[in-house]
Design a protein around this motif. Structure first.
Motif, PDB file in Angstrom:
ATOM      1  N   TYR A   1       0.916  -1.140  -0.090  1.00  0.00           N
ATOM      2  CA  TYR A   1      -0.014   0.065   0.035  1.00  0.00           C
ATOM      3  C   TYR A   1       0.772   1.186   0.129  1.00  0.00           C
ATOM      4  O   TYR A   1       0.297   2.169   0.424  1.00  0.00           O
ATOM      5  N   GLU A   2       2.187   1.130  -0.320  1.00  0.00           N
ATOM      6  CA  GLU A   2       3.079   2.426  -0.720  1.00  0.00           C
ATOM      7  C   GLU A   2       2.479   3.003  -1.894  1.00  0.00           C
ATOM      8  O   GLU A   2       2.058   2.138  -2.856  1.00  0.00           O
ATOM      9  N   THR A   3       2.734   4.209  -1.914  1.00  0.00           N
ATOM     10  CA  THR A   3       1.965   4.905  -3.049  1.00  0.00           C
ATOM     11  C   THR A   3       3.010   4.864  -4.377  1.00  0.00           C
ATOM     12  O   THR A   3       2.676   5.087  -5.397  1.00  0.00           O
ATOM     13  N   SER A   4       4.329   4.801  -4.413  1.00  0.00           N
ATOM     14  CA  SER A   4       5.130   4.931  -5.354  1.00  0.00           C
ATOM     15  C   SER A   4       6.613   4.060  -4.852  1.00  0.00           C
ATOM     16  O   SER A   4       6.952   3.846  -3.713  1.00  0.00           O
ATOM     17  N   ASP A   5       7.511   3.624  -5.873  1.00  0.00           N
ATOM     18  CA  ASP A   5       8.833   2.949  -5.765  1.00  0.00           C
ATOM     19  C   ASP A   5       9.612   4.177  -5.306  1.00  0.00           C
ATOM     20  O   ASP A   5       9.852   5.191  -6.134  1.00  0.00           O
ATOM     21  N   LYS A   6      10.583   4.024  -4.349  1.00  0.00           N
ATOM     22  CA  LYS A   6      11.539   4.963  -3.900  1.00  0.00           C
ATOM     23  C   LYS A   6      12.804   4.140  -3.618  1.00  0.00           C
ATOM     24  O   LYS A   6      12.782   3.119  -3.051  1.00  0.00           O
ATOM     25  N   TYR A   7      13.907   4.972  -3.704  1.00  0.00           N
ATOM     26  CA  TYR A   7      15.230   4.325  -3.493  1.00  0.00           C
ATOM     27  C   TYR A   7      15.379   4.398  -1.764  1.00  0.00           C
ATOM     28  O   TYR A   7      14.981   5.103  -0.963  1.00  0.00           O
ATOM     29  N   VAL A   8      16.020   3.023  -1.403  1.00  0.00           N
ATOM     30  CA  VAL A   8      16.329   2.961  -0.040  1.00  0.00           C
ATOM     31  C   VAL A   8      17.534   2.512   0.194  1.00  0.00           C
ATOM     32  O   VAL A   8      18.199   1.694  -0.777  1.00  0.00           O
ATOM     33  N   PRO A   9      18.468   2.751   1.130  1.00  0.00           N
ATOM     34  CA  PRO A   9      19.920   2.279   1.186  1.00  0.00           C
ATOM     35  C   PRO A   9      20.183   0.837   1.404  1.00  0.00           C
ATOM     36  O   PRO A   9      21.092   0.510   0.791  1.00  0.00           O
ATOM     37  N   GLU A  10      19.055   0.161   1.788  1.00  0.00           N
ATOM     38  CA  GLU A  10      19.145  -1.386   1.928  1.00  0.00           C
ATOM     39  C   GLU A  10      19.376  -1.850   0.717  1.00  0.00           C
ATOM     40  O   GLU A  10      19.636  -3.403   0.425  1.00  0.00           O
ATOM     41  N   LEU A  11      19.039  -1.494  -0.448  1.00  0.00           N
ATOM     42  CA  LEU A  11      19.122  -1.772  -1.929  1.00  0.00           C
ATOM     43  C   LEU A  11      20.262  -2.148  -2.104  1.00  0.00           C
ATOM     44  O   LEU A  11      20.696  -3.128  -3.042  1.00  0.00           O
ATOM     45  N   GLU A  12      21.555  -1.628  -1.701  1.00  0.00           N
ATOM     46  CA  GLU A  12      22.876  -1.778  -2.069  1.00  0.00           C
ATOM     47  C   GLU A  12      23.224  -3.094  -1.570  1.00  0.00           C
ATOM     48  O   GLU A  12      24.152  -3.642  -2.156  1.00  0.00           O
ATOM     49  N   THR A  13      22.764  -3.701  -0.318  1.00  0.00           N
ATOM     50  CA  THR A  13      23.120  -4.877   0.431  1.00  0.00           C
ATOM     51  C   THR A  13      22.191  -5.783   0.065  1.00  0.00           C
ATOM     52  O   THR A  13      22.623  -6.823   0.095  1.00  0.00           O
ATOM     53  N   ALA A  14      21.072  -5.625  -0.428  1.00  0.00           N
ATOM     54  CA  ALA A  14      20.128  -6.664  -0.539  1.00  0.00           C
ATOM     55  C   ALA A  14      20.355  -7.415  -1.869  1.00  0.00           C
ATOM     56  O   ALA A  14      20.876  -6.731  -2.973  1.00  0.00           O
ATOM     57  N   SER A  15      19.815  -8.590  -2.032  1.00  0.00           N
ATOM     58  CA  SER A  15      19.759  -9.197  -3.439  1.00  0.00           C
ATOM     59  C   SER A  15      18.596  -8.921  -4.200  1.00  0.00           C
ATOM     60  O   SER A  15      17.425  -8.636  -3.648  1.00  0.00           O
ATOM     61  N   THR A  16      18.906  -8.918  -5.448  1.00  0.00           N
ATOM     62  CA  THR A  16      17.852  -8.975  -6.415  1.00  0.00           C
ATOM     63  C   THR A  16      16.651  -9.965  -6.143  1.00  0.00           C
ATOM     64  O   THR A  16      15.449  -9.651  -6.523  1.00  0.00           O
ATOM     65  N   ALA A  17      16.922 -11.134  -5.883  1.00  0.00           N
ATOM     66  CA  ALA A  17      16.100 -12.272  -5.535  1.00  0.00           C
ATOM     67  C   ALA A  17      15.090 -11.827  -4.471  1.00  0.00           C
ATOM     68  O   ALA A  17      13.880 -12.109  -4.705  1.00  0.00           O
ATOM     69  N   ALA A  18      15.854 -11.179  -3.519  1.00  0.00           N
ATOM     70  CA  ALA A  18      14.686 -10.686  -2.326  1.00  0.00           C
ATOM     71  C   ALA A  18      13.814  -9.747  -2.906  1.00  0.00           C
ATOM     72  O   ALA A  18      12.592  -9.490  -2.604  1.00  0.00           O
ATOM     73  N   TYR A  19      14.169  -8.819  -3.503  1.00  0.00           N
ATOM     74  CA  TYR A  19      13.521  -7.228  -4.025  1.00  0.00           C
ATOM     75  C   TYR A  19      12.468  -7.942  -4.936  1.00  0.00           C
ATOM     76  O   TYR A  19      11.728  -7.453  -5.096  1.00  0.00           O
ATOM     77  N   ARG A  20      12.839  -8.788  -6.086  1.00  0.00           N
ATOM     78  CA  ARG A  20      11.913  -9.369  -7.044  1.00  0.00           C
ATOM     79  C   ARG A  20      10.892 -10.186  -6.391  1.00  0.00           C
ATOM     80  O   ARG A  20       9.662 -10.122  -6.610  1.00  0.00           O
ATOM     81  N   ARG A  21      11.055 -10.767  -5.186  1.00  0.00           N
ATOM     82  CA  ARG A  21       9.919 -11.574  -4.471  1.00  0.00           C
ATOM     83  C   ARG A  21       9.100 -10.717  -3.801  1.00  0.00           C
ATOM     84  O   ARG A  21       7.750 -10.872  -4.059  1.00  0.00           O
ATOM     85  N   LEU A  22       9.527  -9.586  -3.507  1.00  0.00           N
ATOM     86  CA  LEU A  22       8.599  -8.497  -2.645  1.00  0.00           C
ATOM     87  C   LEU A  22       7.785  -7.862  -4.030  1.00  0.00           C
ATOM     88  O   LEU A  22       6.564  -7.778  -3.769  1.00  0.00           O
ATOM     89  N   LEU A  23       8.257  -7.640  -5.161  1.00  0.00           N
ATOM     90  CA  LEU A  23       7.777  -6.887  -6.250  1.00  0.00           C
ATOM     91  C   LEU A  23       6.502  -7.852  -6.872  1.00  0.00           C
ATOM     92  O   LEU A  23       5.605  -7.327  -7.055  1.00  0.00           O
ATOM     93  N   VAL A  24       6.799  -9.205  -6.985  1.00  0.00           N
ATOM     94  CA  VAL A  24       5.937 -10.182  -7.478  1.00  0.00           C
ATOM     95  C   VAL A  24       4.570 -10.104  -6.606  1.00  0.00           C
ATOM     96  O   VAL A  24       3.738 -10.109  -6.805  1.00  0.00           O
TER      97      VAL A  24
END
Length: 597
Positions: free
Chosen positions: A444-467
């Motif tokens: 229920y976030e209104t838009s996608d924004k950059y957060v510093p944790e993206l630098e250390t997180a894996s794309t696999a974890a981020y992709r799971r959230l987006l799906v």
């Protein structure tokens, strides 16, 4: 597209100290000593003329020839030009000596090494039946590592053959091998637009508009939600910037635009807040309660030279690691490594820890029977979160249970304002309960924004959230139906996979659906039996908004405006459509939750 055969593949710097292993790694023929499996012909030393062995990571031994490797590889040419250690059989006084072959261990597995070497020898080419990215990537990586330009050129060409159909897979391999030209080509392919002329209604010839001009339409070559498993290990920040660039390209975007964009996409962010700001302010005046020299029996120095006078008995009770570091009968050496100790006076030999003074002050307070330390201060929320993370890492390293629990709570509290940030943090530390709650709020976030944790997180974890997020949003937009009802367009509405625009019309809607999702999640028995507590709809979403969004006659605040359990008998009274739809949405949201597991 220019031919990759003419492209220059940047060589990977050769590993340092290219010497042959010392004499204890020299071995006999494996058929005689049983050490490792021998590779097939021509690497089995059939003619007894091999003069070096390459041992794969799985133990397979390849008997090869220095003369061939010198020609094919600049790396091996440099290695073999250096003086080599003598063979054990050449030692003075050795009797019954026989010549032994030096063995060089390498990190590649036998399948990769065999295909690599076959392209260096004047024999039949290796089996190219498997030309997938997964097969090509390790050979290309090995060719760059050992500076084999011809093999690297062939493998790079094979990799680019996948660019049209799997640009993200090509991009991931190019990123890992630092091949910027191939990164740019893959990015351009992933983000480009395709134009075509609409046919006439009869299908014969191109369609034309009223002015007689051909009717041209444009579409994306690859959708934003397209994915390749090769991306899994990349930093999530790279994937974020790639998605961001995809949303900004137009039909006029060129390969040159992609080449410029790649420098940003593949770079590490340098926009972090000043991490050392808080430490700089505190240098020379850090207040901590560990200054009593009369009762202390050990001293610890921080990396920024703060001194702590401590009781080894209290530390030993708090942590098994401290118990090993500070034994009662002896003193550990002033070393960063754990477990080193020597006999002597406890106070005479200080211990130097690699952590800063603020982190150690909080860690020691949580190791003593004293109140919890304060994490809040004049620093920004980001500085406070980093302080909590620093404490968490120290607590994990020294196994201080109380500090682990405290640091986790502090990290969650510091990142609570950003669900995506909290989710990535929770995934990094395997806090599954926190990750699920944060993922729900991220929907229920209104838009996608950059957060510093993206630098250390894996794309696999981020992709799971987006799906997961997209599926939840689609459930709500479609009313919990997998297919469009009769009388409506055949294609159900879908939310964006990634966007900087809101998928809802107002913050009130986000507040309502988050509250509804919480009710569903906390009162669910099974995916088929969703139990929801009574919930006043208008408490979260005004009737005017409901009417605007759905056109349904949702009742006003009162007895009939609460959500009843789905076991209530169905009626045909006006307004019941809302209840049925919400129950359907609730059941569908429960099923989507499996995406995070």
């Amino acid at each position: 597209m220019s031919s990759p055969a003419n492209s220059t593949v940047p060589p990977t710097p050769a590993p340092s100290s290219p010497n042959l292993p010392p004499s204890d790694s020299w071995g006999n023929d494996p058929r005689e000593d049983g050490h490792g499996e021998t590779a097939p012909y021509p690497f089995d030393n059939m003619y007894k003329d091999a003069d070096v062995v390459l041992q794969a990571s799985d133990g397979t031994r390849f008997y090869v020839h220095k003369s061939t490797l010198r020609v094919a590889s600049k790396f091996f040419s440099s290695m073999f030009s250096l003086p080599q250690p003598p063979s054990p059989s050449s030692a003075v006084g050795s009797s019954d000596a026989r010549e032994e072959i030096p063995s060089i261990p390498v990190t590649e597995d036998s399948a990769t090494l065999e295909r690599l070497l076959r392209m260096c020898y004047p024999i039949d080419s290796p089996d190219n039946s498997d030309s997938s990215i997964q097969a090509v990537a390790p050979i290309l990586g090995a060719a760059l590592k050992y500076q084999m330009p011809m093999v690297a050129k062939l493998m790079a060409k094979s990799l680019l053959n996948h660019c049209t159909f799997d640009p993200l897979g090509v991009f991931a391999v190019a990123y890992k091998l630092d091949l910027q030209k191939y990164e740019a080509r893959a990015v351009h392919e992933f983000t480009k637009w395709c134009t075509r002329t609409k046919p006439t209604h009869s299908g014969k010839g191109p369609g034309r508009n009223a002015a007689g001009i051909p009717d041209i339409t444009s579409s994306r070559a690859h959708s934003l939600g397209e994915y390749s498993s090769e991306l899994n290990s990349l930093p999530a920040s790279v994937y974020y910037r790639l998605l961001e660039y995809h949303t900004t390209t137009t039909v006029t975007s060129s390969l040159q635009n992609a080449e410029a964009a790649v420098k940003h996409i593949c770079s590490r962010s340098h926009n972090f807040p000043e991490i050392l700001h808080e430490a700089d302010v505190l240098v020379g005046r850090l207040a901590h309660p560990f200054r009593d020299t009369t009762r202390a029996d050990t001293i610890v120095h921080s990396s920024d030279n703060f001194e702590f006078h401590l009781s080894r008995n209290l530390l030993s009770f708090a942590s098994p690691v401290f118990a090993r570091l500070f034994p009662v009968s002896s003193t550990a050496t002033a070393s960063d490594s754990l477990g080193a100790s020597q006999t002597g006076s406890a106070v005479q030999t200080p211990h130097r820890f690699p952590e800063d003074g603020l982190t150690l002050s909080r860690l020691f307070q949580l190791s003593y029977p004293m109140p919890d330390p304060e994490l809040s201060g004049d620093g920004s929320p980001d500085v406070e979160r980093r302080s909590a993370l620093s404490l968490l890492e120290a607590a994990k390293k020294y196994e201080v249970a109380r500090a682990l629990s405290f640091a986790k709570q502090a990290c969650v509290q510091a990142a609570r304002a950003s669900p995506v940030q909290l989710y990535l943090l929770a995934m990094q530390y395997n806090w599954n309960d926190v990750a699920q709650e944060a993922a729900m709020r991220a929907v229920y976030e209104t838009s996608d924004k950059y957060v510093p944790e993206l630098e250390t997180a894996s794309t696999a974890a981020y992709r799971r959230l987006l799906v997961y997020r997209q599926k939840c949003r689609d459930v709500i937009l479609n009313g919990g139906q997998s297919e469009s009802p009769q009388g409506t367009p055949s294609t159900p509405p879908r939310s964006a996979y990634w966007s900087k625009s809101s998928w809802l019309h107002s913050p009130a809607e986000a507040k309502f659906w988050l509250a509804f999702h919480h009710r569903v999640s906390s009162n669910t028995v099974t995916a088929e039996n969703v139990v929801m507590l009574p919930m006043d709809v208008e408490e979260y979403l005004p009737t005017s908004v409901l009417l605007e969004r759905t056109g349904m006659d949702y009742p006003r605040r009162g007895g009939s405006s609460t959500l009843a359990p789905p076991t209530c008998p169905a009626t045909t009274e006006p307004g019941d459509g809302r209840q049925v739809e919400l129950e359907r949405i609730g059941g569908a949201l429960v099923k989507v939750r499996a995406c995070l597991r």
